[in-house]
Design a protein around this motif. Structure first.
Motif, PDB file in Angstrom:
ATOM      1  N   GLN A 228       7.542  -8.798  -6.857  1.00 36.34           N
ATOM      2  CA  GLN A 228       7.381  -7.814  -5.784  1.00 36.34           C
ATOM      3  C   GLN A 228       8.595  -7.940  -4.871  1.00 36.34           C
ATOM      4  OE1 GLN A 228       6.979  -7.538  -2.493  1.00 36.34           O
ATOM      5  NE2 GLN A 228       6.605  -9.613  -1.740  1.00 36.34           N
TER       6      GLN A 228
ATOM      7  N   ASP B 238       4.013 -12.573  -7.771  1.00 36.92           N
ATOM      8  CA  ASP B 238       3.092 -11.748  -6.980  1.00 36.92           C
ATOM      9  C   ASP B 238       2.918 -12.452  -5.635  1.00 36.92           C
ATOM     10  OD1 ASP B 238       1.052 -10.199  -6.037  1.00 36.92           O
ATOM     11  OD2 ASP B 238      -0.403 -10.750  -7.578  1.00 36.92           O
TER      12      ASP B 238
ATOM     13  N   HIS C 268      -1.392  -3.566  -8.504  1.00 38.16           N
ATOM     14  CA  HIS C 268      -1.614  -4.461  -9.650  1.00 38.16           C
ATOM     15  C   HIS C 268      -1.232  -3.825 -10.983  1.00 38.16           C
ATOM     16  CE1 HIS C 268      -4.403  -6.514  -6.655  1.00 38.16           C
ATOM     17  NE2 HIS C 268      -3.410  -7.339  -6.884  1.00 38.16           N
TER      18      HIS C 268
ATOM     19  N   GLU D  75      -5.125  -7.315 -14.775  1.00 37.26           N
ATOM     20  CA  GLU D  75      -4.324  -6.328 -15.505  1.00 37.26           C
ATOM     21  C   GLU D  75      -3.632  -6.961 -16.716  1.00 37.26           C
ATOM     22  OE1 GLU D  75      -4.438  -3.009 -14.874  1.00 37.26           O
ATOM     23  OE2 GLU D  75      -5.928  -3.588 -13.374  1.00 37.26           O
TER      24      GLU D  75
ATOM     25  N   GLY E  12      -0.591 -14.320  -6.212  1.00 39.30           N
ATOM     26  CA  GLY E  12      -1.605 -13.476  -6.867  1.00 39.30           C
ATOM     27  C   GLY E  12      -3.006 -14.065  -6.862  1.00 39.30           C
TER      28      GLY E  12
ATOM     29  N   VAL F 208       1.559 -16.114 -13.609  1.00 39.05           N
ATOM     30  CA  VAL F 208       1.463 -15.338 -12.369  1.00 39.05           C
ATOM     31  C   VAL F 208       1.640 -16.307 -11.204  1.00 39.05           C
ATOM     32  CG1 VAL F 208      -0.001 -13.881 -10.916  1.00 39.05           C
ATOM     33  CG2 VAL F 208      -0.080 -13.637 -13.409  1.00 39.05           C
TER      34      VAL F 208
ATOM     35  N   ILE G  90       2.790  -4.068 -11.014  1.00 39.88           N
ATOM     36  CA  ILE G  90       3.440  -5.372 -11.202  1.00 39.88           C
ATOM     37  C   ILE G  90       3.186  -5.899 -12.616  1.00 39.88           C
ATOM     38  CG2 ILE G  90       1.562  -6.837 -10.255  1.00 39.88           C
ATOM     39  CD1 ILE G  90       3.769  -8.655  -9.093  1.00 39.88           C
ATOM     40  N   ALA G  91       2.052  -5.536 -13.208  1.00 47.17           N
ATOM     41  CA  ALA G  91       1.721  -6.088 -14.531  1.00 47.17           C
ATOM     42  C   ALA G  91       2.265  -5.249 -15.692  1.00 47.17           C
ATOM     43  CB  ALA G  91       0.210  -6.231 -14.664  1.00 47.17           C
TER      44      ALA G  91
ATOM     45  N   THR H   7      -3.677  -9.167 -10.481  1.00 51.29           N
ATOM     46  CA  THR H   7      -2.608  -9.176 -11.480  1.00 51.29           C
ATOM     47  C   THR H   7      -3.094  -9.811 -12.781  1.00 51.29           C
ATOM     48  OG1 THR H   7      -0.957  -9.216  -9.722  1.00 51.29           O
ATOM     49  CG2 THR H   7      -0.231  -9.922 -11.902  1.00 51.29           C
TER      50      THR H   7
ATOM     51  N   LEU I  23       5.287 -13.149 -13.485  1.00 51.04           N
ATOM     52  CA  LEU I  23       5.070 -12.146 -12.443  1.00 51.04           C
ATOM     53  C   LEU I  23       5.010 -12.848 -11.089  1.00 51.04           C
ATOM     54  CD1 LEU I  23       2.332 -10.049 -14.306  1.00 51.04           C
ATOM     55  CD2 LEU I  23       4.819  -9.742 -14.316  1.00 51.04           C
TER      56      LEU I  23
END
Lengths: 278, 278
Positions: free
Chosen positions: A189, A156, A63, A93, A85, A82, A66-67, A90, A154
């Protein structure tokens, strides 16, 4: 006899964790959602379709990376999306950055969110933050008509199979790009460099068609295949390591178990075998 | 039913590898030496006292890092001592440097060398190189009376228990330091930052008593606990990243699966939890 959770990759090796007790196990419309109590320092473990997603003991490895790597490349990230996730790590963060006004979590599977809120509170703790809006819907549909909305996106996601599959297509990436504001950055990711060589190659081929800037950064994750993980860093205008905010960087570092300025600067240095692959 | 090799750390988790066939398994005067054929992309696996030492498929992660990071910090490494390292992987990497005139391998257990020569030829392939001298003896005794002999010493030991235990003491490190030439550098494997926190702390406390310069570098190793490993970088005069030879660096990189200049430069950036530990 000790019972073990094992996740063995197609390569024939993987992780083994002493298993104590199943806390939650149900089939959602999308996947099997399970949380078990391990008999290990990793604590509780979330799996989806029997694949490792996160553990209480090592979740920060994933986490924080990725953040903060993409977030710290943006001068003032205010609006963050996001995708996936559902465990909330995530989001937690992202909300450490005091510039953030709103983070939208778009997770297809409400059961993941509910299970994590109940059984993984140290990970999901910020999902009730008033700055966080939760949408239980398909990100592929959600992102189709968006334009100029997000500073940071992001991705995730789970692996490129099952419910996550549509998040690894050129069409999806094109829609993601359109929904970015000028100066926006995407991190996604992108699987294990050592174990998932074919998947990585395919994913970056698509990403590079869509984004003029597409780099890779990596870090260690103890419970993921090969103990090593990669993320794609994509943007129309922002080059890796082109910006650093000393004040925000120091503030974030204080809250992190891994992340700091030196570590940030070292993430884009890749092993030969990965450079050759990309 | 599939048979698995499992190495579970005291933390309650670890690696699992599909096992096919035992190729060699004997008790030496020091330890149980075993090579098995795995049913995995890792190929053959060497274990000592049932602890993972190396695999054909991922050995380069360890051997490139223990050798090239210190070697490239030296202007002209001519004489190198490898302590332990009976599989030969470290010797193989050391001999890639064309400055090297002699590498001495001091391994206590001749059975390890013999088993690796027979069953792990891609790792042990340089042990018959005329520049390599093999001493089957206890490095603790060997190093006691040496002075001003080596440009580089690589402590490629097992864990701090069993036959490797005496290689983690202040007395041993003091003897190692005395045997270095001016400008000499030591690298020593120093366990998993995520899993072996107590062992790391103890080891660096001793090393820092002996060496004025004592840094840490890390890299990914898929089959070691936590998928992540640390090495100590020690010297009386050489600071980390204080020297780089472009010609030699390029030549070495061409032969490596991981190692390159960027990767080299990124190795001393540590996660917060490890910096706090040291």
């Amino acid at each position: 006899m000790t019972e073990f959770y094992q996740e063995i990759t197609p390569g024939g090796y993987g992780i083994a964790i002493k298993r104590k007790k199943t806390l939650f196990s149900e089939q959602s419309p999308f996947q099997k959602v399970e949380v078990f109590e391990s008999d290990s320092t990793l604590g509780r473990v979330l799996t989806l379709d029997d694949l490792m997603m996160t553990t209480e003991g090592d979740e920060f490895h994933y986490h924080e990376m990725i953040a903060h790597i993409p977030m710290m490349h943006h001068k003032s990230p205010k609006t963050v999306l996001v995708i996936g996730g559902g465990d909330g790590g995530t989001v937690r963060e992202v909300l450490k950055h005091d510039t953030v006004e709103k983070v939208i979590l778009c997770e297809i599977d409400g059961m993941v969110i509910d299970a994590c809120k109940k059984y993984l509170p140290t990970i999901s703790c910020e999902l009730d933050n008033p700055k966080c809006e939760i949408l239980v819907e398909d990100a592929i549909e959600y992102i189709k008509n968006k334009e100029n909305m997000f500073d940071i996106i992001l991705i995730d996601s789970t692996d490129p199979m099952g419910p996550g599959e549509g998040l690894f297509t050129e069409e999806f990436y094109t829609n993601v790009k359109r929904s970015l504001k000028p100066g926006g950055i995407v991190a996604a990711q992108s699987e294990s460099p050592f174990v998932n060589k074919e998947e990585i190659k395919k994913m970056y081929t698509l990403l590079k068609k869509v984004f003029p800037i597409c780099a890779t950064y990596t870090s260690n994750i103890p419970t993921y295949p090969g103990g090593y993980w990669a993320w794609a860093f994509c943007s129309e205008t922002v080059e890796p390591l082109s910006y650093w905010d000393e004040r925000r960087g120091e503030a974030i570092t204080k809250t992190c178990k891994i992340y700091n300025k030196d570590y940030h600067n070292a993430r884009f240095a890749l092993p030969n075998y990965l450079k050759e692959l990309l």
